[in-house]
Design a protein around this motif. Structure first.
Motif, PDB file in Angstrom:
ATOM      1  N   PRO A  86     -11.124   7.945  -8.166  1.00  0.00           N
ATOM      2  CA  PRO A  86     -12.395   7.244  -7.934  1.00  0.00           C
ATOM      3  C   PRO A  86     -12.855   7.359  -6.470  1.00  0.00           C
ATOM      4  O   PRO A  86     -12.960   6.369  -5.739  1.00  0.00           O
ATOM      5  N   TRP A  87     -13.140   8.570  -6.051  1.00  0.00           N
ATOM      6  CA  TRP A  87     -13.552   8.878  -4.677  1.00  0.00           C
ATOM      7  C   TRP A  87     -14.771   8.066  -4.254  1.00  0.00           C
ATOM      8  O   TRP A  87     -14.933   7.756  -3.075  1.00  0.00           O
ATOM      9  N   ALA A 136      -1.999   3.266   3.131  1.00  0.00           N
ATOM     10  CA  ALA A 136      -1.094   4.379   2.847  1.00  0.00           C
ATOM     11  C   ALA A 136       0.014   4.483   3.897  1.00  0.00           C
ATOM     12  O   ALA A 136       0.938   5.268   3.740  1.00  0.00           O
ATOM     13  N   GLY A 137      -0.092   3.680   4.964  1.00  0.00           N
ATOM     14  CA  GLY A 137       0.924   3.714   6.013  1.00  0.00           C
ATOM     15  C   GLY A 137       0.575   4.607   7.189  1.00  0.00           C
ATOM     16  O   GLY A 137       1.414   4.878   8.045  1.00  0.00           O
ATOM     17  N   TYR A 138      -0.677   5.060   7.249  1.00  0.00           N
ATOM     18  CA  TYR A 138      -1.142   5.932   8.330  1.00  0.00           C
ATOM     19  C   TYR A 138      -2.413   5.338   8.944  1.00  0.00           C
ATOM     20  O   TYR A 138      -3.505   5.870   8.773  1.00  0.00           O
ATOM     21  N   PRO A 139      -2.284   4.219   9.662  1.00  0.00           N
ATOM     22  CA  PRO A 139      -3.456   3.459  10.089  1.00  0.00           C
ATOM     23  C   PRO A 139      -4.427   4.180  11.028  1.00  0.00           C
ATOM     24  O   PRO A 139      -5.557   3.752  11.154  1.00  0.00           O
ATOM     25  N   ARG A 140      -4.019   5.260  11.630  1.00  0.00           N
ATOM     26  CA  ARG A 140      -4.910   5.949  12.567  1.00  0.00           C
ATOM     27  C   ARG A 140      -5.437   7.267  11.998  1.00  0.00           C
ATOM     28  O   ARG A 140      -5.852   8.137  12.751  1.00  0.00           O
ATOM     29  N   MET A 141      -5.431   7.386  10.669  1.00  0.00           N
ATOM     30  CA  MET A 141      -5.801   8.655  10.061  1.00  0.00           C
ATOM     31  C   MET A 141      -6.999   8.551   9.114  1.00  0.00           C
ATOM     32  O   MET A 141      -7.058   9.217   8.087  1.00  0.00           O
ATOM     33  N   ALA A 142      -7.981   7.737   9.480  1.00  0.00           N
ATOM     34  CA  ALA A 142      -9.170   7.568   8.631  1.00  0.00           C
ATOM     35  C   ALA A 142      -9.885   8.903   8.398  1.00  0.00           C
ATOM     36  O   ALA A 142     -10.348   9.179   7.291  1.00  0.00           O
ATOM     37  N   ARG A 143      -9.964   9.735   9.418  1.00  0.00           N
ATOM     38  CA  ARG A 143     -10.646  11.026   9.252  1.00  0.00           C
ATOM     39  C   ARG A 143      -9.907  11.928   8.275  1.00  0.00           C
ATOM     40  O   ARG A 143     -10.532  12.708   7.552  1.00  0.00           O
ATOM     41  N   ALA A 144      -8.593  11.811   8.232  1.00  0.00           N
ATOM     42  CA  ALA A 144      -7.818  12.608   7.276  1.00  0.00           C
ATOM     43  C   ALA A 144      -8.132  12.178   5.844  1.00  0.00           C
ATOM     44  O   ALA A 144      -8.121  13.014   4.931  1.00  0.00           O
ATOM     45  N   VAL A 145      -8.434  10.895   5.653  1.00  0.00           N
ATOM     46  CA  VAL A 145      -8.837  10.418   4.321  1.00  0.00           C
ATOM     47  C   VAL A 145     -10.147  11.104   3.927  1.00  0.00           C
ATOM     48  O   VAL A 145     -10.304  11.573   2.801  1.00  0.00           O
ATOM     49  N   GLY A 146     -11.071  11.189   4.858  1.00  0.00           N
ATOM     50  CA  GLY A 146     -12.339  11.869   4.592  1.00  0.00           C
ATOM     51  C   GLY A 146     -12.135  13.329   4.225  1.00  0.00           C
ATOM     52  O   GLY A 146     -12.738  13.829   3.276  1.00  0.00           O
ATOM     53  N   ARG A 147     -11.265  14.007   4.953  1.00  0.00           N
ATOM     54  CA  ARG A 147     -10.980  15.415   4.639  1.00  0.00           C
ATOM     55  C   ARG A 147     -10.320  15.542   3.274  1.00  0.00           C
ATOM     56  O   ARG A 147     -10.618  16.460   2.506  1.00  0.00           O
ATOM     57  N   CYS A 148      -9.436  14.620   2.969  1.00  0.00           N
ATOM     58  CA  CYS A 148      -8.751  14.604   1.673  1.00  0.00           C
ATOM     59  C   CYS A 148      -9.781  14.532   0.543  1.00  0.00           C
ATOM     60  O   CYS A 148      -9.710  15.284  -0.430  1.00  0.00           O
ATOM     61  N   LEU A 149     -10.753  13.639   0.679  1.00  0.00           N
ATOM     62  CA  LEU A 149     -11.755  13.463  -0.366  1.00  0.00           C
ATOM     63  C   LEU A 149     -12.720  14.645  -0.426  1.00  0.00           C
ATOM     64  O   LEU A 149     -13.166  15.042  -1.499  1.00  0.00           O
TER      65      LEU A 149
END
Length: 103
Positions: free
Chosen positions: A55-56, A32-45
């Protein structure tokens, strides 16, 4: 960068993960272009509406494991969805070398 900016990009990446493939939270963030934001992906889901078609279930942690506790209903649901798509588990891990999607 606003929250709406990166959420939209996370959703777009997750929507493109093919059946039978998985991506890690870090993979999604990087694609997505935000390589240091893995935790934000978790919050998003975590905050997806119940009726979402995203398809979470195809998003895992970096170890190739589901992030829900193994005795939880969400763990069982995610595992069943992945197995129905042909994703193979070895104990509680997925072989990322076989099933990982990198876009």
């Amino acid at each position: 960068m606003t929250q709406a900016d990166y959420l939209a990009k996370f959703w777009m990446v997750i929507a493109h993960i093919p059946k039978g493939k998985v991506a890690t939270y870090g993979d999604v963030a990087a694609m997505a272009g935000y390589p240091r934001m893995a935790r934000a992906v978790g919050r998003c889901l975590k905050n997806l509406p119940e009726d979402s078609n995203l398809p979470w279930h195809r998003v895992l942690n970096a170890k190739g494991m589901l992030s829900f506790p193994q005795d939880s209903a969400k763990y069982r649901q995610q595992r069943q969805l992945l197995e129905a798509e042909g994703v193979l588990f070895q104990q509680h891990k997925i072989a990322l070398a076989r099933h990982r999607w990198r876009g």
